[in-house]
Design a protein around this motif. Sequence first.
Motif, PDB file in Angstrom:
ATOM      1  N   PRO A  77      41.079   5.536  -5.270  1.00 44.98           N
ATOM      2  CA  PRO A  77      41.753   6.808  -4.969  1.00 44.98           C
ATOM      3  C   PRO A  77      42.646   7.265  -6.108  1.00 44.98           C
ATOM      4  O   PRO A  77      42.739   8.463  -6.382  1.00 44.98           O
ATOM      5  N   ALA A  94      37.406   9.617  -1.481  1.00 46.23           N
ATOM      6  CA  ALA A  94      37.813   8.971  -0.228  1.00 46.23           C
ATOM      7  C   ALA A  94      36.612   8.314   0.453  1.00 46.23           C
ATOM      8  O   ALA A  94      36.691   7.185   0.944  1.00 46.23           O
ATOM      9  N   THR A 131      42.700   2.293   7.025  1.00 48.11           N
ATOM     10  CA  THR A 131      43.198   3.204   5.990  1.00 48.11           C
ATOM     11  C   THR A 131      42.049   3.918   5.289  1.00 48.11           C
ATOM     12  O   THR A 131      42.058   5.147   5.148  1.00 48.11           O
ATOM     13  N   THR A 132      41.058   3.143   4.864  1.00 41.64           N
ATOM     14  CA  THR A 132      39.955   3.790   4.145  1.00 41.64           C
ATOM     15  C   THR A 132      39.134   4.666   5.080  1.00 41.64           C
ATOM     16  O   THR A 132      38.492   5.615   4.646  1.00 41.64           O
ATOM     17  N   THR A 153      41.342   8.114   5.722  1.00 45.19           N
ATOM     18  CA  THR A 153      41.610   9.031   4.611  1.00 45.19           C
ATOM     19  C   THR A 153      40.555  10.131   4.456  1.00 45.19           C
ATOM     20  O   THR A 153      40.908  11.302   4.350  1.00 45.19           O
ATOM     21  N   VAL A 202      41.257  14.135   4.689  1.00 46.94           N
ATOM     22  CA  VAL A 202      40.906  15.090   3.640  1.00 46.94           C
ATOM     23  C   VAL A 202      40.075  16.226   4.221  1.00 46.94           C
ATOM     24  O   VAL A 202      40.316  17.403   3.977  1.00 46.94           O
ATOM     25  N   MET A 244      47.525  12.895  -1.328  1.00 46.62           N
ATOM     26  CA  MET A 244      46.783  12.111  -0.341  1.00 46.62           C
ATOM     27  C   MET A 244      46.182  10.856  -0.965  1.00 46.62           C
ATOM     28  O   MET A 244      46.289   9.762  -0.433  1.00 46.62           O
ATOM     29  N   LEU A 245      45.524  11.053  -2.105  1.00 47.32           N
ATOM     30  CA  LEU A 245      44.851   9.917  -2.731  1.00 47.32           C
ATOM     31  C   LEU A 245      45.868   8.908  -3.261  1.00 47.32           C
ATOM     32  O   LEU A 245      45.674   7.692  -3.152  1.00 47.32           O
ATOM     33  N   GLU A 262      46.972   6.902  -0.457  1.00 43.84           N
ATOM     34  CA  GLU A 262      46.003   5.891  -0.037  1.00 43.84           C
ATOM     35  C   GLU A 262      46.111   4.653  -0.930  1.00 43.84           C
ATOM     36  O   GLU A 262      46.136   3.517  -0.443  1.00 43.84           O
ATOM     37  N   ILE A 299      48.238  10.407   8.771  1.00 40.60           N
ATOM     38  CA  ILE A 299      48.473   9.225   7.944  1.00 40.60           C
ATOM     39  C   ILE A 299      49.750   8.525   8.375  1.00 40.60           C
ATOM     40  O   ILE A 299      49.819   7.298   8.476  1.00 40.60           O
TER      41      ILE A 299
END
Lengths: 592, 778
Positions: free
Chosen positions: A21, A47, A101-102, A105, A109, A127-128, A131, A258
């Motif tokens: 990310p 993502a 988490t992955t 995300t 997005v 955002m990235l 992450e 998130i």
Amino acid sequence: MELIPTNIAPSYWLSVITFLPLVGAFVLLFLPRSEKNSARWVALLFAVVTFLVSLKLWFGFELGTPQFQFVEQCDWITFGKWKVQYFLGVDGISLLIVLLTTFLTPIVVLSAWKAVQEKVKEYMIFMLLLETAMLGALVSLDLFLFYVFWELMLIPMYFLIGIYGSNPERRRYAAIKFFIFTMVGSVFMLIGIIYLGAKYGGYTFSYPAILDAGIDVYPQMWLFLAFAVTFAIKVPMFPFHTWLPDAHTEAPTGGSVILAGILLKMGTYGFVRFAMPLFPDGVRFFMPALAVLAVIGIIYGALVAMVQPDVKRLVAFSSVSHLGYVMLGLFALNAMGVQGGIFQMISHGLSTGALFLIVGMIYERRHTRMISEFGGLAKVMPVFAACFLIVTLSSIGLPSTNGFVGEFLILIGAFTSGTNGALSSACGPGAYWFAIIAALGVIFGAVYMLWMFQRVMYGKVTNPKNENLKDLSLREFVVLAPIILFIFIMGIFPTPFLRRMEASVKYFNNHYAKQFTDVNAETASTDAPEKAKQAAVTSEKPGRAFARAREAVAVKKDADINNAPSRPGAGPALKSGMKKRAAGVPRLPELK
Amino acid sequence: MPLELLQLAATASQTAAGSGLPTGRMLIWILLFPLIGMTIWGILGKRLRRETVGTLASLAIGLSFIFSLGFFLAMLVREGHGAYTYTYYTWIAAGKWFSIPFGLRFDHLSAVMALVVTGVSTVIHIYSIGYMRHDHAYWRFFCYLNLFVFFMLMLVLGDNLLMMFVGWEGVGLCSYLLIGFWYDDRNHPAETNEQGTGNAIAGKKAFIVNRIGDFGFVLGIFFIFVTFSLMTNDSAELQKAYAGAAKQLHVTDVEQITPLKFSHLKAIIESWPEGSHLPVMVLTLIGIFLFVGAAGKSAQIPLYVWLPDAMAGPTPVSALIHAATMVTAGVYMVARMSFIYVEAPTAMMVVAGIGALTALFAATIGLAQNDIKKVLAYSTVSQLGYMFIAVGVGAYAFGIFHLMTHAFFKACLFLGSGAVIDFMHHKQDIRGYGGLRKYLPITHITWVIAAYAIAGLPFLSGFYSKDAILEKAFEFAPHGMHWFGYAVFGMGLAGAILTAFYMTRVTALTFWGTPRIPEEKLATFKKPPGTMKAALVILAFLAIIGGYINIPAWWSSDHKGGQYFVTWVQHWTKDKVAEERHFVQHGGAAHDEKAGHDEKAGDDGKAQNDGDKEAAEKPHKEGSEVHEGMSLGMLAFLLTLLSVGVAVIGVAAGMAKYGVKKTGAVPPAEGEKLTPLHAMIKNKYWIDELYEGTLVDPIHAGSKYVLWQGIDVFIIDAFVDGLAWFTLRIGAWVRRLQTGLIPVYVIFMVAGLVAMLIYFFAYGILEMPTFFIKGGGK
């Protein structure tokens, strides 16, 4: 160092997952600001690829061992005798949260596709970046590295709330409140980490090394307190929760998802990864207070959620309630409670994440979140209604959805533990009341969620603005569908998830049992005979280890005071009591 | 996971292709048909034609019924009438001691339930094709209805408490969805207030009251686990019991025994070592907690308040969920857990006592209701009370018997009321009916049959089951207290008179006399379609013959002259070992279920019996004398006569007040002055208002003003903001010295931190002061 495999095969999976990310964020930097769509697609691409790569962790994860897997270890910063390592690894406890988490995300997005129209590029970068920070915190096995990622999480989140918040007047207040609360907490942890590294880690911050070192009883108290305050603010536990409703209300949809889905889990994860295994005596000492706070949080969060006029605030308070369950489960310190707690972290991430997405969808249409503005939406938006209903039911823990499995395991774990286990030994014989009162929260959970659902979705369409609302678009459906799928999968087939955490949780629980048995054995063998008798009186049940250990500590304290140690807290009797635990690990010289 | 499902489907079809008896693995199909149906209607229903959805949905349930019937017949021919069980996979497992299988159990008790559920459901599905013919959300209705049957079958067939709980909450969900089916109140204008509209509120109320009950249920599960799991209880008795249970269940390792599984728990309790007492206190607690769950689901005092409101749902829903199946789940659960109740006479007293109170209390409310469905709702609450009397006094099989007959006649009554409501354009007030016999002849006949079945007139099904329950109640003597049994019996009898009376009242006001709206208007109303009539006839037929299943001898397969149905159910509920111990420990409950169809049990029981009578005489002489004075047969005959008598009195009284010619005896219209007693009954003793005032409103106000605006905003936030303000003041002061803004703040923080660190490391006083631990550690 039994938690680390002796021969570490070179592995780059965790680094790739963590920093992919970041690479995406870096790529985005070079896009012109006007290229909004490209920014979206690039972010989504990174993502999704991160998620796909992270699946390797799920499939390549070896069951039945508490050891860390996919371990990477090398020196990072050397400063005098201090050494900070780049040390990553996952075990059964962190694996599922990493995957959550992955998984969330890309959804986040995608959910911001239409909602964010200004400063799109920056939004995606934040955002990235977020992450990467979250993943890094989850896989760090070096306390300092963990701290770096932990603090890194704050910055993108601060900007997400402060820049993209819904109300220009309130969003800065909310962002600063969020920042200050969490920052104040982290300071205590930083002191703790430095102390731990200096005294027990041999000037490194390696988590397994410090775990093996065994920390003396007295420092455990304040160290635990320092860590606990940090994590309790993040969870958030009552009474540290007031930043959460403000942050949630002001944050954009993606930020809320998130925040609720993963950031809050950082608090509970911190407890189960660091605060609890490192400081068992501290846990034991503060358990009554924390368990009470957890139970208060469950009931309080539910009751306050019930009377909120704003849907988002309602969901925010429901998080306080749900995470109270997680904390209670962790304190149960038995297989059901801890596994249930971790399971509940995941399922709360999914269901509350979905709830925020849903709130975001109606907010995009009506630009309000007040319950009183709605009514009868089920008729106008039937597909939306069905999705909303499923998520609501998952949130109130209906059996056959994910919410039930976690909640039930936590409650039965806490009840068992409160009858004959860690909770009852630490808090007294009536500790099963914690579980009983917590179970009351299940009733209130149904009250606030269903009441909200009914007022928003059912009834006649009274507000003319609601008459022509569009049902879910394909993109919105794609956002919700995977979560709904997992709501059912985790509810009907929870075993694959539970089995992945089983070995680690078992190690976690045994770690406790071992610590206390050691203390007790020491008491029985070295202390005065009448004290030995006192400790050995009862024909012991497994759960009594706690009580015995507690007596033993009390006894040692007396001895300590009688011996009038030259330096407070470093009495010889105590040191000898701890030696066995630290056997094999050379104790570091005291700092002078 | 999907792999497991596929594998499952493959083997199931494999076995289906092979000839011979079904295997346990195929049990899942009973559940799958409704589930598949539900999924299809949910996704595609909108695009399908109405008739297609209705017919196929009925067919799905019909297939479930056929499979249940197949398993039932297979059990009949099977050696030893053995139960079908199958464990598909481990559902939830955590640690060594907690493992919940996804397993199904088709045994004597669940066979009856599955047949009743699928059978009645099929009929009601067929009825709904007609009843819902005008509704545009036709597909949604059948989707929910199929889903309900799925969850109900899960409840009935689950082989452990948690599976049962899945069904338990699942049916609650479907009830919620179906009560609020007309969530915009299009067919049933209920009162609207600031909380929303009536139907949706009723649905929510049902779910929440059920959740309160579920709270008790969950606590019951917790106590069972803690008491009977080796994880928390490693007492010598329990270990012996486990060893015995392992032998009985043919498992090699005690770790395979899960105390939350019905058969395992039963085996553990049955194998409790001789000479040591079961933990009766805890069992009593468990029994009471589980009963709280049952009281929620089955609408008993004090949690009955949701059921009358639940009538807001479409009438087929009231018939299926709120009369025939879901609300009887509590009775089924108590029968399923009977091995615990027989050991805990105090818990039995609670169940029977609450059942009797509810039977009488709800019947009184039924006297003064003017909404045809409300009358039936209170009558359901009352009849459920009778079922709890049965399972409370230990006559589990009779409780299930009444459950079955009630399912027939009450479903018939509800569907009849549905036909009337449909005919009368969704008017439900009986004061606006009258003389409908002429317009709805088939509905009238079926209604009268069912009404007299519930009233307990002889030769109809209700008579056989209710009479048996009252008889057993009369003989009930927990802890040797005969007066308790008499009191329960008395209340049951009083309730029976009232039942006969109010059923006659509602029948007369609806069907007899002269119409209270103009006849020319009535003549234009549309008659119900054929599917509705067919369903009514089937159920009326069952309401007649349902009672004969239990008539002894003439088709009994074991040729022992026992009552066939009861013997069948008693395969599970009749617990010989436990029963004997029950007598030894508590004495008194001597005549309970001594049908004597099993010779050995009869002999054993007799031996115990004599001793018990002596024990019973001491605390309560009179009671024993009654039993000494006449033979049991004579007593039974007299009791039967008595219950026929009260039914006839009730019907006669109703006839006298509201009968054919008394057209003037219409209840007072709204706003007319009522006598205080009448007002009290009509307003349901103001119980709803009481709950509202003492529970709902205070909790709501407390949460809003004390917790939220008080603690959250006024204390915590004010404290935090105050702290921030204070910090800012310091910042302002610092600013005068230097120039920065936030960086200054951070610098000072770091500086302070470093200073602290240096100080602490230098002097090593970071060790916790000893007095702190000492003070708090104790």
